[in-house]
Design a protein around this motif. Sequence first.
Motif, mmCIF file in Angstrom:
data_model
loop_
_atom_site.group_PDB
_atom_site.id
_atom_site.type_symbol
_atom_site.label_atom_id
_atom_site.label_comp_id
_atom_site.label_asym_id
_atom_site.label_seq_id
_atom_site.Cartn_x
_atom_site.Cartn_y
_atom_site.Cartn_z
ATOM 1 N N HIS A 191 -10.998 -32.724 82.195
ATOM 2 C CA HIS A 191 -10.624 -33.827 81.224
ATOM 3 C C HIS A 191 -12.018 -34.405 80.794
ATOM 4 C CE1 HIS A 191 -9.821 -38.220 80.448
ATOM 5 N NE2 HIS A 191 -9.186 -37.358 79.344
ATOM 6 N N TYR A 192 -12.931 -34.524 81.882
ATOM 7 C CA TYR A 192 -14.243 -34.868 81.768
ATOM 8 C C TYR A 192 -14.996 -34.065 80.714
ATOM 9 C CZ TYR A 192 -19.122 -36.147 82.675
ATOM 10 O OH TYR A 192 -20.592 -36.575 82.253
ATOM 11 N N ASP A 223 -13.779 -31.918 78.674
ATOM 12 C CA ASP A 223 -13.272 -31.827 77.307
ATOM 13 C C ASP A 223 -13.807 -33.241 76.576
ATOM 14 O OD1 ASP A 223 -11.917 -29.444 77.478
ATOM 15 O OD2 ASP A 223 -9.952 -30.474 77.779
ATOM 16 N N CYS A 224 -13.772 -34.298 77.301
ATOM 17 C CA CYS A 224 -14.440 -35.477 76.757
ATOM 18 C C CYS A 224 -15.755 -35.672 76.250
ATOM 19 C CB CYS A 224 -14.026 -36.646 77.675
ATOM 20 S SG CYS A 224 -12.262 -37.066 77.884
ATOM 21 N N TYR A 250 -11.462 -32.404 71.822
ATOM 22 C CA TYR A 250 -11.163 -33.751 72.286
ATOM 23 C C TYR A 250 -11.547 -34.696 70.808
ATOM 24 C CZ TYR A 250 -11.710 -38.846 74.007
ATOM 25 O OH TYR A 250 -11.609 -40.074 74.306
ATOM 26 N N ASN A 285 -4.534 -39.911 73.990
ATOM 27 C CA ASN A 285 -5.540 -40.450 74.929
ATOM 28 C C ASN A 285 -5.459 -41.947 75.154
ATOM 29 O OD1 ASN A 285 -6.379 -37.769 76.073
ATOM 30 N ND2 ASN A 285 -6.979 -37.383 74.075
ATOM 31 N N ARG A 315 -6.117 -41.914 81.172
ATOM 32 C CA ARG A 315 -5.846 -40.794 81.625
ATOM 33 C C ARG A 315 -6.906 -40.559 82.926
ATOM 34 N NH1 ARG A 315 -1.194 -38.618 80.355
ATOM 35 N NH2 ARG A 315 -0.790 -38.711 78.347
ATOM 36 N N TYR A 316 -7.992 -40.883 82.824
ATOM 37 C CA TYR A 316 -9.118 -40.788 84.009
ATOM 38 C C TYR A 316 -8.532 -41.887 84.988
ATOM 39 C CZ TYR A 316 -13.221 -41.042 86.831
ATOM 40 O OH TYR A 316 -14.150 -41.084 88.005
ATOM 41 N N LYS A 327 -5.671 -40.254 87.096
ATOM 42 C CA LYS A 327 -5.890 -39.394 88.174
ATOM 43 C C LYS A 327 -6.905 -40.020 89.317
ATOM 44 C CE LYS A 327 -5.773 -36.043 84.331
ATOM 45 N NZ LYS A 327 -5.424 -37.081 83.328
#
Length: 132
Positions: free
Chosen positions: A67-68, A70-71, A77, A84, A89-90, A93
């Motif tokens: 995710h990081y 992709d961001c 993204y 989002n 989302r962060y 997790k």
Amino acid sequence: MAPIKKKYQRKVTDIATLHYINLDGMKITLFSPYEVMVNELLSIGVNPMGKTIKELQIEVSEIILKHYMDCHYGKRYIAGNSENNRIDRYNQKRVIIHHLKELSYWLYDYDSKKMPKNIKFDFELHRKHNTT
């Protein structure tokens, strides 16, 4: 004269305030019930059935890293993506990772003498930073 090195300070997470609101509008904390956390794991694409806590931690960590990346580096993204923006989302997790840590401490009755070295090390750091 040599530059002065600053001592590294470990970031302390206040687990009492760590939470997020899921898509159903429910406040999720790391102390949420088992059934709720299983549903949250399933919502991020992790099936917890038959896996150890360590395996779950690795899977969730890989998802956080993906995710990081992709961001910050991915072309997929889009900053305005409504999904989002609906939940963080962060944070989701992070809550799950801390829930798994607390679960591993609970399995050893929060007694560092019973814990394996890797869990004991993390537990003692956690206890040191949350009791001072």
